[in-house]
Design a protein around this motif. Structure first.
Motif, PDB file in Angstrom:
ATOM      1  N   GLY A   1       4.838  33.080 -28.359  1.00 15.84           N
ATOM      2  CA  GLY A   1       5.138  33.503 -26.989  1.00 15.84           C
ATOM      3  C   GLY A   1       4.150  33.005 -25.954  1.00 15.84           C
ATOM      4  N   HIS A   2       2.927  32.728 -26.360  1.00 13.69           N
ATOM      5  CA  HIS A   2       1.932  32.238 -25.404  1.00 13.69           C
ATOM      6  C   HIS A   2       2.333  30.910 -24.782  1.00 13.69           C
ATOM      7  CE1 HIS A   2      -0.698  35.435 -26.460  1.00 13.69           C
ATOM      8  NE2 HIS A   2      -0.962  34.995 -27.676  1.00 13.69           N
ATOM      9  N   HIS A   3       3.274  30.236 -25.404  1.00 14.27           N
ATOM     10  CA  HIS A   3       3.607  28.878 -24.937  1.00 14.27           C
ATOM     11  C   HIS A   3       5.030  28.757 -24.418  1.00 14.27           C
ATOM     12  CE1 HIS A   3      -0.116  27.832 -26.905  1.00 14.27           C
ATOM     13  NE2 HIS A   3       0.305  28.548 -27.935  1.00 14.27           N
ATOM     14  N   LEU A   4       5.771  29.858 -24.398  1.00 13.33           N
ATOM     15  CA  LEU A   4       7.196  29.763 -24.048  1.00 13.33           C
ATOM     16  C   LEU A   4       7.468  30.367 -22.670  1.00 13.33           C
ATOM     17  CD1 LEU A   4       8.676  30.838 -27.502  1.00 13.33           C
ATOM     18  CD2 LEU A   4       8.105  28.532 -26.704  1.00 13.33           C
ATOM     19  N   ASP A   5       8.573  29.943 -22.069  1.00  7.64           N
ATOM     20  CA  ASP A   5       8.976  30.549 -20.800  1.00  7.64           C
ATOM     21  C   ASP A   5      10.501  30.678 -20.751  1.00  7.64           C
ATOM     22  OD1 ASP A   5      10.024  28.090 -20.161  1.00  7.64           O
ATOM     23  OD2 ASP A   5       8.538  27.590 -18.646  1.00  7.64           O
ATOM     24  N   GLY A   6      11.030  30.919 -19.565  1.00  3.80           N
ATOM     25  CA  GLY A   6      12.456  31.187 -19.416  1.00  3.80           C
ATOM     26  C   GLY A   6      13.351  30.008 -19.764  1.00  3.80           C
ATOM     27  N   GLY A   7      12.776  28.828 -19.904  1.00  6.29           N
ATOM     28  CA  GLY A   7      13.583  27.650 -20.218  1.00  6.29           C
ATOM     29  C   GLY A   7      13.892  27.518 -21.701  1.00  6.29           C
TER      30      GLY A   7
ATOM     31  N   ASP B   1       2.153  38.278 -22.240  1.00  6.67           N
ATOM     32  CA  ASP B   1       0.718  38.117 -22.507  1.00  6.67           C
ATOM     33  C   ASP B   1      -0.108  37.961 -21.229  1.00  6.67           C
ATOM     34  OD1 ASP B   1       1.609  35.655 -21.741  1.00  6.67           O
ATOM     35  OD2 ASP B   1       0.836  34.545 -23.457  1.00  6.67           O
TER      36      ASP B   1
ATOM     37  N   ARG C   1       0.232  35.699 -18.909  1.00  8.85           N
ATOM     38  CA  ARG C   1       0.193  34.308 -18.441  1.00  8.85           C
ATOM     39  C   ARG C   1       1.167  34.138 -17.277  1.00  8.85           C
ATOM     40  NH1 ARG C   1       3.403  30.457 -21.011  1.00  8.85           N
ATOM     41  NH2 ARG C   1       4.049  32.289 -22.161  1.00  8.85           N
TER      42      ARG C   1
ATOM     43  N   LEU D   1      15.371  28.619 -25.300  1.00  5.74           N
ATOM     44  CA  LEU D   1      16.437  29.461 -25.833  1.00  5.74           C
ATOM     45  C   LEU D   1      16.068  29.799 -27.277  1.00  5.74           C
ATOM     46  CD1 LEU D   1      19.401  27.072 -24.804  1.00  5.74           C
ATOM     47  CD2 LEU D   1      18.160  28.641 -23.322  1.00  5.74           C
TER      48      LEU D   1
ATOM     49  N   SER E   1      12.335  28.524 -14.346  1.00  4.79           N
ATOM     50  CA  SER E   1      12.767  28.109 -15.690  1.00  4.79           C
ATOM     51  C   SER E   1      13.980  28.910 -16.169  1.00  4.79           C
ATOM     52  CB  SER E   1      11.615  28.241 -16.689  1.00  4.79           C
ATOM     53  OG  SER E   1      11.209  29.592 -16.800  1.00  4.79           O
ATOM     54  N   TYR E   2      14.137  30.143 -15.673  1.00  5.00           N
ATOM     55  CA  TYR E   2      15.255  30.984 -16.126  1.00  5.00           C
ATOM     56  C   TYR E   2      16.603  30.510 -15.585  1.00  5.00           C
ATOM     57  CZ  TYR E   2      11.806  34.270 -17.838  1.00  5.00           C
ATOM     58  OH  TYR E   2      10.781  34.843 -18.523  1.00  5.00           O
TER      59      TYR E   2
ATOM     60  N   THR F   1      10.808  41.383 -25.881  1.00  2.57           N
ATOM     61  CA  THR F   1       9.591  42.094 -25.475  1.00  2.57           C
ATOM     62  C   THR F   1       8.324  41.300 -25.801  1.00  2.57           C
ATOM     63  OG1 THR F   1       9.808  43.360 -27.521  1.00  2.57           O
ATOM     64  CG2 THR F   1      10.459  44.482 -25.520  1.00  2.57           C
ATOM     65  N   ALA F   2       8.365  40.477 -26.847  1.00  9.74           N
ATOM     66  CA  ALA F   2       7.147  39.761 -27.237  1.00  9.74           C
ATOM     67  C   ALA F   2       7.001  38.424 -26.505  1.00  9.74           C
ATOM     68  CB  ALA F   2       7.140  39.520 -28.740  1.00  9.74           C
ATOM     69  N   THR F   3       8.093  37.885 -25.983  1.00 11.76           N
ATOM     70  CA  THR F   3       8.002  36.594 -25.298  1.00 11.76           C
ATOM     71  C   THR F   3       8.663  36.695 -23.928  1.00 11.76           C
ATOM     72  OG1 THR F   3      10.154  35.681 -25.894  1.00 11.76           O
ATOM     73  CG2 THR F   3       8.448  35.508 -27.563  1.00 11.76           C
ATOM     74  N   ALA F   4       8.498  35.650 -23.146  1.00 11.35           N
ATOM     75  CA  ALA F   4       9.136  35.623 -21.825  1.00 11.35           C
ATOM     76  C   ALA F   4      10.577  35.110 -21.927  1.00 11.35           C
ATOM     77  CB  ALA F   4       8.326  34.726 -20.900  1.00 11.35           C
ATOM     78  N   CYS F   5      11.044  34.805 -23.131  1.00 12.06           N
ATOM     79  CA  CYS F   5      12.394  34.247 -23.292  1.00 12.06           C
ATOM     80  C   CYS F   5      13.442  35.331 -23.105  1.00 12.06           C
ATOM     81  CB  CYS F   5      12.555  33.623 -24.676  1.00 12.06           C
ATOM     82  SG  CYS F   5      11.361  32.323 -24.963  1.00 12.06           S
ATOM     83  N   ARG F   6      14.483  35.029 -22.389  1.00 13.49           N
ATOM     84  CA  ARG F   6      15.573  35.976 -22.166  1.00 13.49           C
ATOM     85  C   ARG F   6      16.891  35.463 -22.737  1.00 13.49           C
ATOM     86  NH1 ARG F   6      11.861  38.253 -21.549  1.00 13.49           N
ATOM     87  NH2 ARG F   6      11.000  39.435 -19.822  1.00 13.49           N
ATOM     88  N   ARG F   7      17.006  34.150 -22.824  1.00 10.13           N
ATOM     89  CA  ARG F   7      18.259  33.571 -23.331  1.00 10.13           C
ATOM     90  C   ARG F   7      18.163  33.542 -24.847  1.00 10.13           C
ATOM     91  NH1 ARG F   7      19.286  28.688 -19.081  1.00 10.13           N
ATOM     92  NH2 ARG F   7      17.053  28.760 -18.662  1.00 10.13           N
TER      93      ARG F   7
END
Lengths: 327, 579
Positions: free
Chosen positions: A79-85, B395, B397, A87, B403-404, A116-122
């Protein structure tokens, strides 16, 4: 050379049996990045192995193929390296461990942890009668991706779908995840009923009855948790179940057979091998049903069986003497 | 097709049309003033943008179906209404139905444009900075002054205004000033009363935060004085009687355009006031959901210019009343099965001036009877934001919210994706509401008493229970023990960050809590809720007890003792019974 060079790299998190099979399937369509702690060799030039989570950021689709019990730790690190982009699609057939939050009696699924653990939503879940063999050797088959986001399904189709694997879409993520997790209980039941020891009294008709009523039971639980009942009539539940009846090698079947033959719960688990994610949920499902006033006869009996509180003979009797209602 | 000429009537205009002040003495513009102060200059642009977008979305055969469906729904509504609006518009819609089949594509588009523009004009609000400043300065004192002139003099000497006595503000309100400068704020409160929008407006004004635009039901515009203030303070009108798809599209597009243009907004994502008194546990979000499309459009535009889009922030707020103006009507409506679909209760306490007076009198003398708790701001994808408005991953950051709404690095529009984000946001907001709820004395006393009622009536359903008026009594000393134990468990939850408690719940003994609760109920509600009779508490009105205790439904099991678990489970199951 890749067949479709335009597809962005796909990442596979985890290189267990299923992770490796997913990697092989995805390597047929383009570049694949496998995250693993172990050194691994693949015969495809499209596959690259890494143990650096930071590299995952470059992948659009991430297939999560780690056992549920390690998922929290791995997702936090990734999760430290992921974002909304990014999947994320998981292949978990279990529910989240509730031991860290004993007060939390909800039956939570893997997508909850991902969100909850990452910023990923898709987020999505891949389920159905997809075995490691189908993926590795390109045998004809089908699976279902549960996701509310159409681009997630599209990305999975682009990565592992093709002339031999049909990927169906369902927007009922909750339903697909719960079906995948709870079908384990039904597989256990089939293994149990087809064992020669118990099977002396039980014929194909009994198995048909058990399996069908079992689907009704897990669908009731699913509905109480916000899933759609129809999802349980699809690939994620019925599909898996038919594969088991037709002789698939899911470890839950072997576990059921071992218990039927009188093995102790720990010996049975050892004999079945593999990571049996679905079976430990029997107790939690039974408790959940009690709390929410939902009938869960199979889960009740299985949780007693695997803890050794009920013998095989008693189990069958227990299931048969209950009150009969409408279908 | 010619639109109807409005029939002129000065008297009717005064009563139904929004009154605006002439611009002769308007103050000169200042560069620091909030965006909304310039709304009137942009109004026509907003209306034409809404019209262009709605018309642009409907093509071909779909357009004919849309016009046909809308015309029939409008004719049905207007025929029932039989008022001036019907006299003006019925003919227009009947002509649409008659001519629709013979219209070519261009004529259909022109008809749609006319309809949409007229609808958008009816929806569009107005903002007059002079009215805003007047309201900001005078109204809070006025309310207090009318209710209790002596108190006003004392407050004036002590430097307090009336509203501060009525409404306590807590939570993350101070961060909003900085966020309002860098992005667009969308305030999303829980909804229990028609006073909610006033309470939110007042809280923002008190903290010198920019005002918000919001949609108000057209039924609230029937009173000319309220209508005057609402209409000049950025409220736009929503006519819930109109069922046509075109109108829904206009409303959605209008709110999206306003958010895109950076107007801070207020939405009640629960849709209507909670009938049961429960914290909203399912949100449809409705117009607030347009924020995600608005953000995607801004991201695309910004990408073309090589810039970053202004962020959008959702700010969850819980509005916690010790006494709810419309409690009796709301719970009655909740308990009527058929009533749950009604959006408008025509004749509730909100429209009765004597109830207002009693209500405010009670509130003023009570102190701290309404607590507004502002939660931390989140981005439209559920991530917390820092004080500079940057989205944060779990975290901590900093991540890029664009990006979403991007696919393979490029921001794009995708209605299915945005609908999924909206549903997820609804779930997130429910979790925030739960954590940010502030439990008031009346709610906890109500809960302990109602739980006793449940324990005393095993096997009886909810409707049976609320009919047990005055039948159940309870030894006061037992209540004292049980209340204290329950409160202690509630405090533990509060310490664990799962909920908040009002200072009176924190400090008052069981005896004083009972006194405080029955005191405020007795002074306002038309029926006695509970009373003490010779060492026994008599539960007089289970319906109102249910209403006030419903706030605690999600926590019922966690705050119950061993002995009360069974009843607590039954109470927790009420959560499935809806709004």
């Amino acid at each position: 050379m890749t067949e479709t060079p335009s597809r962005p790299p796909v990442a596979v998190l985890g290189a267990g049996r299923f992770g490796v099979a997913l990697t092989r399937a995805a390597a047929r369509t383009g570049e694949v990045l496998v995250w693993s702690r172990r050194e691994l060799g693949f015969d495809s030039p499209n596959v690259r192995v890494t143990n650096d989570f930071a590299e995952l950021a470059s992948a659009e689709l991430i297939l999560l193929a780690v056992p549920s019990r390690h998922a929290a730790q791995i997702l936090e690190a990734a999760g430290h390296h992921l974002d909304g982009g990014n999947l994320i699609v998981h292949v978990s057939r279990g529910l989240l461990d509730s031991s860290e939050h004993p007060a939390d009696q909800e039956l939570r699924t893997m997508s909850h942890l991902i969100r909850t653990a990452t910023a990923c939503r898709r987020v999505g879940a891949l389920a159905g009668p997809i075995s490691a063999e189908i993926l590795s050797s390109a045998m004809p088959g089908a699976g279902v991706v549960g996701s509310e986001f159409p681009e997630v399904v599209e990305a999975v189709r682009g990565a592992i779908g093709g002339p031999t694997l049909r990927i169906y879409a369902s927007d009922d993520l909750r339903g697909v995840e719960l079906a995948a997790a709870l079908t384990g209980l039904l597989l256990f039941t089939i293994g149990f009923a087809t064992s020669p020891r118990v099977g002396g009294n039980l014929g194909p008709a009994t198995i048909g009855a058990l399996a069908t009523r079992g689907v009704a039971e897990v669908a009731r639980i699913g509905r109480a948790l916000g899933a759609r009942v129809e999802t349980f009539a699809g690939l994620a539940c019925f599909g898996d179940l038919f594969a088991a009846v037709a002789g698939s090698d899911r470890p839950e079947l072997e576990l059921g057979r071992a218990i039927a033959e009188g093995a102790t719960p720990s010996a049975a688990l050892e004999r079945a091998g593999g990571n049996i994610e679905g079976i430990e949920v029997a107790r939690r499902v039974a408790e959940f049903g009690k709390r929410r006033k939902i009938r869960t006869p199979l889960a009740d009996v299985i949780s007693e069986l695997i803890t050794g509180r009920l013998t095989a003979e008693d189990a069958v009797r227990e299931l048969m003497v209950r009150d009969v209602g409408n279908e | 097709m010619p639109q109807p000429e409005p029939k002129r009537s000065r008297v009717r205009d005064l009563l139904t049309k929004p009154i605006r002040l002439p611009q002769w003495f308007a103050a000169p513009r200042s560069p620091d003033e909030p965006r909304i102060f310039q709304f009137n200059d942009e109004r026509d642009l907003v209306v034409s943008e809404v019209a262009a977008r709605v018309v642009g979305q409907c093509l071909g055969d779909q357009l004919e179906v849309l016009l046909n469906e809308s015309a029939h729904k409008e004719i049905e509504r207007l025929e029932k209404q039989r008022d001036d609006e019907a006299r003006e518009w019925l003919g227009f819609w009947q002509t649409v139905v008659r001519k629709l089949a013979r219209m070519n594509e261009a004529e259909r588009r022109e008809t749609l444009r006319q309809i949409v523009e007229s609808m958008a004009r009816d929806v569009a609000g107005n903002f007059d900075p002079r009215v805003y400043r007047f309201a900001q300065r005078v109204i809070p004192g006025l309310i207090a002054g009318v209710m209790n002139p002596k108190q006003l003099t004392r407050d004036a000497i002590g430097g307090k205004v009336g509203a501060e006595r009525l409404v306590t503000l807590t939570g993350h309100l101070d961060e909003l000033a900085a966020l309002a400068k860098v992005g667009t704020i969308i305030v999303v409160p829980t909804h229990s009363s028609n006073l909610d929008s006033l309470a939110i407006g007042e809280s923002l004004a008190r903290k010198d935060l920019p005002p918000v635009v919001y949609g108000a039901g057209k039924n609230l515009f029937t009173n000319p004085i309220i209508s005057f203030f609402m209409h000049n303070l950025g409220a736009y009108r929503i006519d819930r009687r109109i069922k046509s798809q075109i109108y829904k599209d206009v409303l959605k597009t209008y709110s999206a355009v306003m958010i895109e243009r950076g107007y801070h907004s207020l939405f009640f994502p629960g849709g209507t006031r909670s009938r049961s008194g429960m914290i909203e546990n399912r949100l449809k979000l409705g117009l607030a959901g347009t924020a995600i499309e608005a953000y995607a459009r801004n991201a695309i535009r910004a990408r073309h210019r090589g810039e970053r889009p202004a962020p959008i922030f959702f700010v969850p707020v819980t509005i916690n009343y010790a006494l709810v103006l419309e409690a009796e009507s709301l719970i009655e409506d909740h308990l009527k099965e058929s009533g749950q679909a009604r959006y408008i209760i025509e004749d509730d306490e909100f429209s009765q001036i004597d109830r207002w007076l009693t209500f405010f009198k009670r509130l003023i003398s009570y102190g701290g009877a309404c607590v507004l708790r502002y939660g931390r701001a989140i981005d439209p994808f559920g991530n917390y934001v820092d004080e500079q408005g940057r989205s944060l991953a779990p975290d901590g950051r900093v991540i890029d919210p664009v990006s979403y709404v991007s696919r393979r690095g490029e921001p794009c529009l995708d209605p299915a994706r945005d609908a999924a984000y909206t549903r997820a946001l609804g779930v997130t907001l429910v979790e925030h509401y739960r954590r940010e709820t502030v439990i008031m004395t009346t709610q906890l006393v109500g809960h302990v008493l109602f739980r006793k009622l449940v324990m005393e009536t095993p096997g009886v359903d909810l409707f049976g229970r609320v009919r047990r008026r005055g039948e159940i009594s309870w030894a006061f000393e037992d209540y004292v023990r049980v209340y204290s134990e329950t409160r202690d468990r509630l405090r533990q939850l509060a310490r664990a960050g799962q909920i908040h408690v009002n200072s009176y719940v924190e400090t008052y003994s069981a005896e004083r809590a009972f006194e405080r609760a029955t005191d405020i109920w007795d002074g306002y509600h038309s029926k006695t809720v509970a009373h003490l009779d010779g060492g026994q508490i008599v539960l007089d009105d289970p319906g109102l007890l249910l209403y006030y205790q419903n706030r605690l439904v999600p926590f019922a099991e966690a705050i119950a003792g061993q002995h009360e678990q069974r009843a607590a489970r039954e109470i927790a199951a009420l959560a499935g019974a809806g709004r």
